[in-house]
Each structure stands twice: as C-alpha cells, then as structure tokens.
Write a protein that holds these residues in place. Sequence first.
Motif, PDB file in Angstrom:
ATOM      1  N   LYS A   1      42.800  44.963  62.312  1.00  0.00           N
ATOM      2  CA  LYS A   1      41.914  43.972  62.359  1.00  0.00           C
ATOM      3  C   LYS A   1      40.540  44.381  62.105  1.00  0.00           C
ATOM      4  CE  LYS A   1      40.285  39.855  65.451  1.00  0.00           C
ATOM      5  NZ  LYS A   1      40.412  39.484  66.631  1.00  0.00           N
ATOM      6  N   ARG A   2      39.987  45.316  62.673  1.00  0.00           N
ATOM      7  CA  ARG A   2      38.423  46.033  62.487  1.00  0.00           C
ATOM      8  C   ARG A   2      38.219  46.130  60.794  1.00  0.00           C
ATOM      9  NH1 ARG A   2      38.228  48.881  66.196  1.00  0.00           N
ATOM     10  NH2 ARG A   2      39.027  50.858  65.339  1.00  0.00           N
ATOM     11  N   LEU A   3      39.513  46.972  60.426  1.00  0.00           N
ATOM     12  CA  LEU A   3      39.349  47.284  58.815  1.00  0.00           C
ATOM     13  C   LEU A   3      39.249  45.855  58.152  1.00  0.00           C
ATOM     14  CD1 LEU A   3      41.860  50.188  58.781  1.00  0.00           C
ATOM     15  CD2 LEU A   3      39.232  50.306  58.118  1.00  0.00           C
ATOM     16  N   ALA A   4      40.117  44.907  58.391  1.00  0.00           N
ATOM     17  CA  ALA A   4      40.187  43.698  57.554  1.00  0.00           C
ATOM     18  C   ALA A   4      38.858  42.759  57.910  1.00  0.00           C
ATOM     19  CB  ALA A   4      41.380  42.930  58.309  1.00  0.00           C
ATOM     20  N   VAL A   5      38.221  43.057  58.980  1.00  0.00           N
ATOM     21  CA  VAL A   5      37.080  42.319  58.980  1.00  0.00           C
ATOM     22  C   VAL A   5      35.996  42.826  58.139  1.00  0.00           C
ATOM     23  CG1 VAL A   5      35.176  41.415  60.717  1.00  0.00           C
ATOM     24  CG2 VAL A   5      37.689  41.375  61.271  1.00  0.00           C
ATOM     25  N   THR A   6      35.770  44.325  58.640  1.00  0.00           N
ATOM     26  CA  THR A   6      34.840  44.943  57.649  1.00  0.00           C
ATOM     27  C   THR A   6      34.925  44.895  56.112  1.00  0.00           C
ATOM     28  OG1 THR A   6      34.656  46.394  59.399  1.00  0.00           O
ATOM     29  CG2 THR A   6      33.749  47.435  57.247  1.00  0.00           C
ATOM     30  N   GLY A   7      36.228  45.032  55.678  1.00  0.00           N
ATOM     31  CA  GLY A   7      36.433  44.808  54.265  1.00  0.00           C
ATOM     32  C   GLY A   7      36.384  43.568  53.844  1.00  0.00           C
ATOM     33  N   SER A   8      36.685  42.529  54.503  1.00  0.00           N
ATOM     34  CA  SER A   8      36.262  41.211  54.230  1.00  0.00           C
ATOM     35  C   SER A   8      34.854  41.075  53.924  1.00  0.00           C
ATOM     36  CB  SER A   8      36.721  40.154  55.085  1.00  0.00           C
ATOM     37  OG  SER A   8      38.049  40.147  55.160  1.00  0.00           O
ATOM     38  N   ALA A   9      34.148  41.592  54.766  1.00  0.00           N
ATOM     39  CA  ALA A   9      32.501  41.320  54.714  1.00  0.00           C
ATOM     40  C   ALA A   9      32.019  42.179  53.258  1.00  0.00           C
ATOM     41  CB  ALA A   9      32.108  41.983  56.034  1.00  0.00           C
ATOM     42  N   TRP A  10      32.516  43.291  53.085  1.00  0.00           N
ATOM     43  CA  TRP A  10      31.904  43.972  51.812  1.00  0.00           C
ATOM     44  C   TRP A  10      32.502  43.124  50.727  1.00  0.00           C
ATOM     45  CZ3 TRP A  10      28.579  47.341  51.128  1.00  0.00           C
ATOM     46  CH2 TRP A  10      28.276  48.020  51.870  1.00  0.00           C
ATOM     47  N   VAL A  11      33.953  42.574  50.534  1.00  0.00           N
ATOM     48  CA  VAL A  11      34.534  41.772  49.672  1.00  0.00           C
ATOM     49  C   VAL A  11      33.407  40.497  49.338  1.00  0.00           C
ATOM     50  CG1 VAL A  11      36.174  40.386  48.756  1.00  0.00           C
ATOM     51  CG2 VAL A  11      36.955  42.487  49.830  1.00  0.00           C
ATOM     52  N   MET A  12      33.080  39.965  50.323  1.00  0.00           N
ATOM     53  CA  MET A  12      32.255  38.747  50.211  1.00  0.00           C
ATOM     54  C   MET A  12      30.809  39.031  49.858  1.00  0.00           C
ATOM     55  SD  MET A  12      34.691  36.620  50.544  1.00  0.00           S
ATOM     56  CE  MET A  12      33.457  35.075  50.028  1.00  0.00           C
ATOM     57  N   LEU A  13      30.131  40.082  50.310  1.00  0.00           N
ATOM     58  CA  LEU A  13      29.140  40.555  49.807  1.00  0.00           C
ATOM     59  C   LEU A  13      29.020  40.860  48.478  1.00  0.00           C
ATOM     60  CD1 LEU A  13      26.158  41.645  50.425  1.00  0.00           C
ATOM     61  CD2 LEU A  13      26.998  43.814  50.853  1.00  0.00           C
ATOM     62  N   GLY A  14      30.115  41.668  47.960  1.00  0.00           N
ATOM     63  CA  GLY A  14      30.306  42.104  46.567  1.00  0.00           C
ATOM     64  C   GLY A  14      30.354  40.838  45.777  1.00  0.00           C
ATOM     65  N   PHE A  15      31.231  39.760  46.261  1.00  0.00           N
ATOM     66  CA  PHE A  15      31.617  38.675  45.522  1.00  0.00           C
ATOM     67  C   PHE A  15      30.318  37.845  45.495  1.00  0.00           C
ATOM     68  CE2 PHE A  15      33.084  34.360  44.783  1.00  0.00           C
ATOM     69  CZ  PHE A  15      34.116  34.681  43.828  1.00  0.00           C
ATOM     70  N   GLY A  16      29.585  37.624  46.412  1.00  0.00           N
ATOM     71  CA  GLY A  16      28.567  36.631  46.465  1.00  0.00           C
ATOM     72  C   GLY A  16      27.484  37.330  45.616  1.00  0.00           C
ATOM     73  N   VAL A  17      27.152  38.400  45.584  1.00  0.00           N
ATOM     74  CA  VAL A  17      26.006  39.102  44.581  1.00  0.00           C
ATOM     75  C   VAL A  17      26.526  39.121  43.477  1.00  0.00           C
ATOM     76  CG1 VAL A  17      24.678  41.096  44.138  1.00  0.00           C
ATOM     77  CG2 VAL A  17      24.852  40.589  46.503  1.00  0.00           C
ATOM     78  N   GLY A  18      27.814  39.373  43.185  1.00  0.00           N
ATOM     79  CA  GLY A  18      28.474  39.216  41.789  1.00  0.00           C
ATOM     80  C   GLY A  18      28.287  37.967  40.931  1.00  0.00           C
ATOM     81  N   GLN A  19      28.430  36.912  41.921  1.00  0.00           N
ATOM     82  CA  GLN A  19      28.493  35.499  41.178  1.00  0.00           C
ATOM     83  C   GLN A  19      26.909  35.142  41.065  1.00  0.00           C
ATOM     84  OE1 GLN A  19      30.937  33.277  40.404  1.00  0.00           O
ATOM     85  NE2 GLN A  19      32.250  35.166  40.801  1.00  0.00           N
ATOM     86  N   VAL A  20      25.988  35.531  41.922  1.00  0.00           N
ATOM     87  CA  VAL A  20      24.579  35.263  41.708  1.00  0.00           C
ATOM     88  C   VAL A  20      24.455  36.141  40.344  1.00  0.00           C
ATOM     89  CG1 VAL A  20      22.062  35.758  42.388  1.00  0.00           C
ATOM     90  CG2 VAL A  20      23.967  34.782  44.201  1.00  0.00           C
ATOM     91  N   LEU A  21      24.556  37.341  40.292  1.00  0.00           N
ATOM     92  CA  LEU A  21      24.213  37.782  38.982  1.00  0.00           C
ATOM     93  C   LEU A  21      24.941  37.084  37.688  1.00  0.00           C
ATOM     94  CD1 LEU A  21      24.811  41.532  39.927  1.00  0.00           C
ATOM     95  CD2 LEU A  21      22.684  40.541  39.527  1.00  0.00           C
ATOM     96  N   ARG A  22      26.402  36.711  37.833  1.00  0.00           N
ATOM     97  CA  ARG A  22      26.955  36.202  36.828  1.00  0.00           C
ATOM     98  C   ARG A  22      26.355  34.779  36.336  1.00  0.00           C
ATOM     99  NH1 ARG A  22      31.313  36.715  38.833  1.00  0.00           N
ATOM    100  NH2 ARG A  22      32.159  38.467  37.543  1.00  0.00           N
ATOM    101  N   LEU A  23      25.949  34.085  37.593  1.00  0.00           N
ATOM    102  CA  LEU A  23      25.190  32.711  37.202  1.00  0.00           C
ATOM    103  C   LEU A  23      23.994  32.866  36.592  1.00  0.00           C
ATOM    104  CD1 LEU A  23      25.021  29.763  37.645  1.00  0.00           C
ATOM    105  CD2 LEU A  23      24.209  30.039  39.819  1.00  0.00           C
TER     106      LEU A  23
END
Length: 457
Positions: free
Chosen positions: A28-50
């Motif tokens: 669960k801890r790995l999933a939460v931490t991993g999800s945080a990194w995924v969403m950070l990467g996705f969010g920043v990536g989408q801003v760069l893409r936009l």
Amino acid sequence: MTTPLKTPPIKPSDAAPKKPDVPSVSLKRLAVTGSAWVMLGFGVGQVLRLVGNVILTRLLSPDAFGMMGIVGTVRAGLGMFSDIGLRPNIIQNKRGEEPTFLRTAWTMQVIRGIILAVLAAALAWPMAILNNEPRLFLIISVAGLTSVISGFNSTWLLVYSRRIALAPVTILGLITHFLSLIAMVTYAWYFHTVWALVLGGFVGSIITLIASHTVLAGIVQMRFQWEPEAVRELFRFGRWIFISTALGFLTNSLDVLILGSFAGMSVLGFYVLAKNISRIMQQALMTISSKILLPVYSRLVEHGTKKLRSRMFKVRAILLAVSLPPIWALTLWGDYLIALLYDDRYQDAGWMLQILSAGSIALAIRATIGPVLLAVGDSFRQMINIAIRLALQIIGMAAGAYIAGTPGFFVGLALSEWLSYPVLVYLIRPYGVWRPLLDVLAFGSSFIVVGIAIWLN
C-alpha cells in the motif's frame, strides 16, 4: 521487509536477486508513493505538453499540425510495437529480475526495434499516398529510426515498474520531455516545419537510452543473450500481447489515419488538438493503470483473487471520483476551453472536444478494470478485448460517417467506447472481481452529464 526504492550497487553475479516478501502494508505504501510520483510526472508533463502545443499552433499552420498528428500516430504505433509485451511480462513473471531473463528480453527488444524501423520505411510511401501528402514518405522513414534507438534501452527500466519504484523513471521522463520540447519549439521557431516533431523524438530517445545504461543502470548489465527457456516464457505470454499491441495501435490511431484521408489535413489538425485534450484524464488513468495498478494487482493475485476483489473496489472508487469530474467539465464546456487557448483558426476543435470527452468517460471507467487480465496472466482475453473494441470503433466510425458525415464520425467513435464496456465486464467475470454497483453509479451520473451537454448545445 519492504521493497527497496533505490537500486543497489552493480554486482558481477548473475544470480537472481532475492525476491522480497512484500506485505500488504508495504504494498500500500509503495502504491501510494508510486501514485504520487506518477501524478506528479503526468501533471508536469501535461503542462509542458499544453504549453508546447499552444506555442506550436502559433508557429505552424493547421495542415502542418495535421501532419504532426500523423507522424505522432506512427511514432506512437512504433513505440507500442517495440514493447511486444516485455513490460507486463517482466512485471508479472516470477523471473522478472533474473539477469538471464532480462538480457534475453533485451536481445529480443533490440531485434524488434530494428525490424520496426524497416517496416516504418516500407509503410511510409503507402501512408503518403493515403493522405495525399508526399512529404510524409521521408518524414515517417526518418522518424522510424527512433525505434532502433529505443530498442537498445536497458530492460532494467522495467524492473523499476515491477518494484513500483517510480521516482527515478518519472524524473527521467520529465527531463526528457522538457529537452525534447525545447528542441521542437526551437526548430519550429526557425524553420516552421513538421520536422520539429521528428527532432523532438530523436532527442527524447537518445536521452532515455543513455540514462538507462548509466545513471539508471541496475544490477544487471545488458549484453546479448538468448536463453531458450526465457524466450519460451516471453513468447508464451507475449504472443497474445503482440497481437494486442497491433490491435491497440489501430484502436488508438485508426481514427487519425482515416480522418486525414477523407476530411483533409486542416480538419485532422483540429481533431488532433481535441483528441489530445479529451484524453488527458484518460491518459493519467492509463499511466496509473500501467505503472501502479498492474504491479499492485499482480502482487495481490499471488494471494488469491478474493483479496484482489476486496482491494479493487476502494482503489477504483478513489480513481473514478478524481478523474470523472474533469472529463464531465470538458464534455459540458470544452468549446469554451478551445476558445480560451487557441486563435480563431482552431475553434472547430471545440465541439469535437465535447464529443470526444463524452467517449473518454467510458475509457476512464474501463482503465481501472483493464489491468486485471494481465495481472492474472490472461493475455489471450486481453487480446480479445482489444479486438472487439477495434471492431466496434470501425463500425461506429463507418456508420456515423455514413449517417451524418464528419460529425457523425466523431459521435460513432465516442459511442463505441461506451459499447466496449460490457465486453470487458464479460471477459473478467471468470475471476470474480467485478463490482457492478460502482460502475452503475459512474455510468449513471455520466449519462446525466452527457444529457445536459446535448441539451445545452
């Protein structure tokens, strides 16, 4: 013992690393931490893409943007084909961290990358004829060479996903995205040509290749190796993944390839803009699905499908509660967003965005269920799922275009995504993990939103 998040020093031994026993709390801890990194990467990536998207639309005309959509589609297809199921195979396979297994997978990946580059060159001329655009021949041929570069990426990058240790990979992705964007915008600024996209692809591929063998290299150094047993295991699971990948490419890209041939580059340019925006939340879910849900579901399956079923409801409820409202907003007010971001030449993308967003609702709901099939190792049913979805898309696009022209094409495409849901439900039923109440609530509320959007327009 928790799974280490940092890669240990390189060791000369070829013995398989000891598999850690990951308890549910650690998972669960790995999933939460991993999800945080995924969403950070996705969010920043989408801003760069936009940001890059807005800049590029001002540097390039709509027809050039349409060509960029075709080149991007071909590159995405090549990327999907170059995987041949290695990622989910390494994630779910018990040998997923053995040096021999990883090196054999790497050898297959290199061979596949070279073959794909040759196929891209062979398909470049038919694509140019299909879209009545001679420049596509050279552009696609050159862009296909990125498959060779990506084929040499270390397969240890996939072990990070297996361990749900996503911080290094996310950081690499953001650096790669940023430098690729700088290269594209700079080239487009001076030359105003679609070759900017090709250059960005090469920059990203080269950076990833170098990093995978240096700063992100793990305990297994890559070299050519061919173990027959590893090959049999990879093919046994991957033969259906290979077909699924081919069908998946058509599912994600056939609309672009067809629309450009009968509606022209300008309309295709509007469509590519609308499609990219409508799929933002769906892409976020697919990223979480691939990088978080698949490894988590795979570990839970090791303890039985009953435990998987009990955990899935809560995970899916959280993801749908976060992802559906933004898609609803695009369905209701997508035309206003296009008017805000782009100049008058691109306003036709507004109504396209609303229709495509309505289709993305079903995509989002399915994205939280889909990893189950690969987690239990059922790549055959995964292939059947994608094949039926492709058939529904073709029928929807053809029927819609016949009845109502270009607008009908988009409506038929969106409707096919909703019709694909019961197919997936039927395929996962043998594993007893479907919870209908959650999906009834999700589809019911979404149906109301789509009804309001139709009434407002």
